[in-house]
Design a protein around this motif. Structure first.
Motif, PDB file in Angstrom:
ATOM      1  N   THR A 163       0.794  -1.234   0.000  1.00  0.00           N
ATOM      2  CA  THR A 163       0.000   0.000   0.000  1.00  0.00           C
ATOM      3  C   THR A 163       0.823   1.279   0.000  1.00  0.00           C
ATOM      4  O   THR A 163       0.286   2.353  -0.299  1.00  0.00           O
ATOM      5  CB  THR A 163      -0.909   0.041   1.240  1.00  0.00           C
ATOM      6  OG1 THR A 163      -0.100   0.196   2.413  1.00  0.00           O
ATOM      7  CG2 THR A 163      -1.758  -1.214   1.346  1.00  0.00           C
ATOM      8  N   THR A 213      -4.917   1.385   0.614  1.00  0.00           N
ATOM      9  CA  THR A 213      -5.429   0.714  -0.583  1.00  0.00           C
ATOM     10  C   THR A 213      -4.274   0.120  -1.373  1.00  0.00           C
ATOM     11  O   THR A 213      -3.143   0.604  -1.321  1.00  0.00           O
ATOM     12  CB  THR A 213      -6.221   1.687  -1.480  1.00  0.00           C
ATOM     13  OG1 THR A 213      -5.379   2.798  -1.831  1.00  0.00           O
ATOM     14  CG2 THR A 213      -7.464   2.198  -0.768  1.00  0.00           C
ATOM     15  N   ARG A 215      -1.644  -0.764  -4.074  1.00  0.00           N
ATOM     16  CA  ARG A 215      -0.972   0.049  -5.087  1.00  0.00           C
ATOM     17  C   ARG A 215      -1.526  -0.252  -6.481  1.00  0.00           C
ATOM     18  O   ARG A 215      -1.719  -1.437  -6.835  1.00  0.00           O
ATOM     19  CB  ARG A 215       0.526  -0.231  -5.069  1.00  0.00           C
ATOM     20  CG  ARG A 215       1.259   0.384  -3.903  1.00  0.00           C
ATOM     21  CD  ARG A 215       2.667  -0.176  -3.771  1.00  0.00           C
ATOM     22  NE  ARG A 215       3.315  -0.455  -5.047  1.00  0.00           N
ATOM     23  CZ  ARG A 215       4.348  -1.288  -5.182  1.00  0.00           C
ATOM     24  NH1 ARG A 215       4.826  -1.923  -4.114  1.00  0.00           N
ATOM     25  NH2 ARG A 215       4.890  -1.485  -6.362  1.00  0.00           N
TER      26      ARG A 215
END
Length: 480
Positions: A163, A213, A215
Motif C-alpha cells: 500500500t 489501498t 498500489r
C-alpha cells in the motif's frame, strides 16, 4: 459477487486465500519460506523473501483463478508476531528481520521487565518481544540503529509494500512491549527506554479498519481492480481466532500444535502479568484476549513417539475410546522449558512415579494428562473459566485427548468439521469487514462442528487429585 483475499505470513510459508462473499474458500496458494540461524539462539528472515513469496503466490492464483481475483474487493493481513523489521529513510531494510523465536535479547528483556513495563503493557517482557530486540541492536549494532527510520512488524512491512502506508494494528502491536495495551496506543515511556520515539512507529488502526489501498501497479499486475482496501488485519493468533469465530467475550480456542495455546476473548482489559499469561488486544475494536502457552503440547507426544518408535496416532489409538482416571504416574511436559505460568526457560520435563509394570499405554496416557494439566494451568493463570473451547491443531485428531481435555478443563470442547479455518481465513474476514463495514460479530461465526466432547463428571474427583499432585511437582523439581 465480490471476493476477498487473506494473506497469512507465517514463519515457514506465506499463504494466500481467496474467499467469496459467503466466506467459502475459492482458491489458495502457499509458498515456503526459510529461516536463517547465523549464531546460537538467533533466528532471522530476509524481508525480501516475503515480497518474493507474495509475488509467487499471487502469480499462481492469477494463473489458476484470474476471474476470482478480478472480483476481489478487500484484503486482510495476518503475520507472525514480535519480529523486528528495521527500515531506513528510503524504506529499505537495514538488516534481516529478528524473529519471534530469537533469544539473543534475553538480557535486555530482563532489564526491561519491571513494574513500569508490566503496568503499561500488561505483560512480562519476554525475549521474543520486539522492544528488547531493539535494545540489543542499539548496543551491538549501533551503526544500524542510527539509520532506523521506522520499526515494522513482519506483516506490516508486507503492508508497506502493498500500500505504501506504514500502519500497524492493535493485536500485533500488543506483542512489542511498546503498546499501552489498555489504552490501545503507543507508549512514549516504553519507546524511550529503547531509544525510540513515536516518530519511529507506524500509525495504529483496529484490525477491522482500512489501513490503505492496494498500489495501482500491483493491482494491474495481478488483474485486480483499483481502490481495493487493505484491512488492519491481525497478529497470527488473533487472526486465527477470527478464523474460528472466537471473537465474543467468554469464547476461546484450544490449539494443540507443537506448542499449546489457550486463547480466550474478553470485553475488558484485565492483565495478569505475574502469571505469564499474555494479555493482548484482539483484532476487533474494544476487545482483548488472554493467551496461555505451554511450549510442548503435541511436541510432548511427538517426543514419546520417537522414543517408543510408534506414530502418535498408533500410541493414542492403543488407548481405546474410554478415558481412564489418572494413575500414580505423572508427567511434566517441560521439554523445552515452560511459559505459562512459570516463565521458566531452564526447567525440564520429568516422569514421576514409574513402576515395574508401567507400559506404553500408561506412558501415553500420562503424557496426554500432563499436557492437559499444563493447559489447566493456563486457564487458572488467566483467572477465569470458559464454557466452551474450539479445538484446533494436530493434537485435536485424538478423540481420547479431547475428551480428557474437556474433563480436565471442565468445559465442552468442540472439533470443527474439516476445512480451512486458520489465520488466512481470519485475515480474509477482516478484509471483508474493512471493505463492507459489516459487523465482525456477524461475519466471524464459528465453523460447522463435527463432534463435541463433554467433561466426564465421574472422573472429576480423580482428576482434581492428580492435578494437585502435578502442581506440587514443579516446585520440587525447580529446587532439585
Amino acid at each position: 459477487m465480490p471476493n476477498y483475499l487473506g494473506f497469512d505470513l507465517g514463519t515457514s510459508s506465506l499463504k494466500v486465500l481467496i474467499i467469496g462473499e459467503d466466506q467459502a474458500p475459492i482458491a489458495t496458494a502457499s509458498v515456503p519460506l526459510t529461516v536463517e540461524r547465523p549464531d546460537f539462539g538467533w533466528s532471522e528472515q530476509d524481508p525480501a523473501s516475503w515480497i518474493a513469496a507474495c509475488q509467487t503466490a499471487m502469480g499462481m492464483l492469477k494463473a489458476s483463478h484470474a476471474e476470482a481475483l478480478a472480483r476481489v474487493e478487500g484484503i486482510g493481513l495476518s503475520g507472525h508476531m514480535h519480529g523486528a523489521t528495521l527500515v531506513g529513510p528510503d524504506d529499505r531494510v537495514l538488516r534481516p528481520c529478528i524473529l519471534w523465536n530469537d533469544t539473543r535479547s534475553h538480557e535486555e528483556a530482563h532489564e526491561l521487565d519491571d513494574a513500569q513495563s508490566r503496568a503499561i503493557t500488561g505483560n512480562i517482557v519476554f525475549p521474543g518481544f520486539t522492544a528488547p530486540k531493539l535494545l540489543w541492536v542499539q548496543r551491538h549494532e549501533p551503526e544500524i540503529f542510527a539509520k532506523i527510520r521506522r520499526v515494522l512488524l513482519p506483516k506490516d512491512f508486507l503492508r508497506l509494500w502493498l500500500t505504501g502506508e506504514a500502519v500497524s494494528e492493535m493485536s500485533d502491536a500488543a506483542g512489542t512491549a511498546w503498546l499501552d495495551t489498555g489504552a490501545r496506543e503507543w507508549s512514549p515511556e516504553m519507546l524511550a527506554r529503547t531509544g525510540l520515539t513515536l516518530d519511529h512507529m507506524p500509525l495504529l488502526v483496529e484490525g477491522t479498519e482500512v489501513s490503505g489501498t492496494l498500489r495501482p501497479d500491483l493491482a494491474a499486475e495481478w488483474g485486480l481492480g483499483l481502490g481495493i482496501v487493505v484491512a488492519g488485519g491481525g497478529g497470527d493468533n488473533a487472526a486465527s481466532a477470527c478464523g474460528v469465530g472466537i471473537v465474543r467475550p467468554g469464547s476461546g480456542f484450544l490449539s494443540l500444535g507443537t506448542s499449546g495455546v489457550l486463547f480466550t476473548t474478553a470485553a475488558s482489559y484485565a492483565p495478569r502479568p505475574e502469571t505469564a499469561v499474555h494479555t493482548f488486544c484482539h483484532a476487533l475494536p474494544n476487545t482483548w484476549h488472554q493467551m496461555g502457552v505451554t511450549l510442548s503440547a503435541a511436541g510432548s507426544l511427538e517426543w514419546l513417539s520417537k522414543l517408543l518408535r510408534e506414530t502418535p496416532g498408533e500410541l493414542t489409538q492403543a488407548l481405546g475410546t474410554d478415558v481412564q482416571a489418572p494413575g500414580r504416574l505423572l508427567f511434566l511436559p517441560y521439554l523445552s522449558g515452560e511459559r505459562t505460568p512459570h516463565n521458566d526457560a531452564a526447567i525440564r520435563g520429568v516422569f514421576a512415579g514409574l513402576e515395574a509394570d508401567t507400559d506404553r499405554p500408561d506412558m501415553t496416557r500420562t503424557v496426554l494428562e500432563g499436557v492437559a494439566f499444563s493447559m489447566r494451568d493456563c486457564l487458572v493463570a488467566g483467572g477465569g473459566t470458559v464454557d466452551r473451547l474450539v479445538a484446533v491443531g494436530a493434537g485435536s485428531r485424538s478423540a481420547y485427548w479431547l475428551e480428557l481435555m474437556a474433563t480436565v478443563l471442565d468445559c465442552e470442547i468442540v472439533l470443527p468439521a474439516a476445512g480451512d479455518f486458520g489465520a488466512a481465513l481470519g485475515a480474509a474476514r477482516l478484509g471483508l469487514c474493512a471493505a463492507t463495514g459489516a459487523d465482525p460479530l456477524e461475519i466471524m461465526s464459528e465453523p460447522p462442528i463435527a463432534r463435541a466432547f463433554a467433561p466426564r463428571r465421574d472422573l472429576a474427583a480423580a482428576v482434581d487429585e492428580a492435578y494437585g499432585r502435578y502442581r506440587a511437582l514443579y516446585p520440587a523439581l525447580r529446587h532439585a
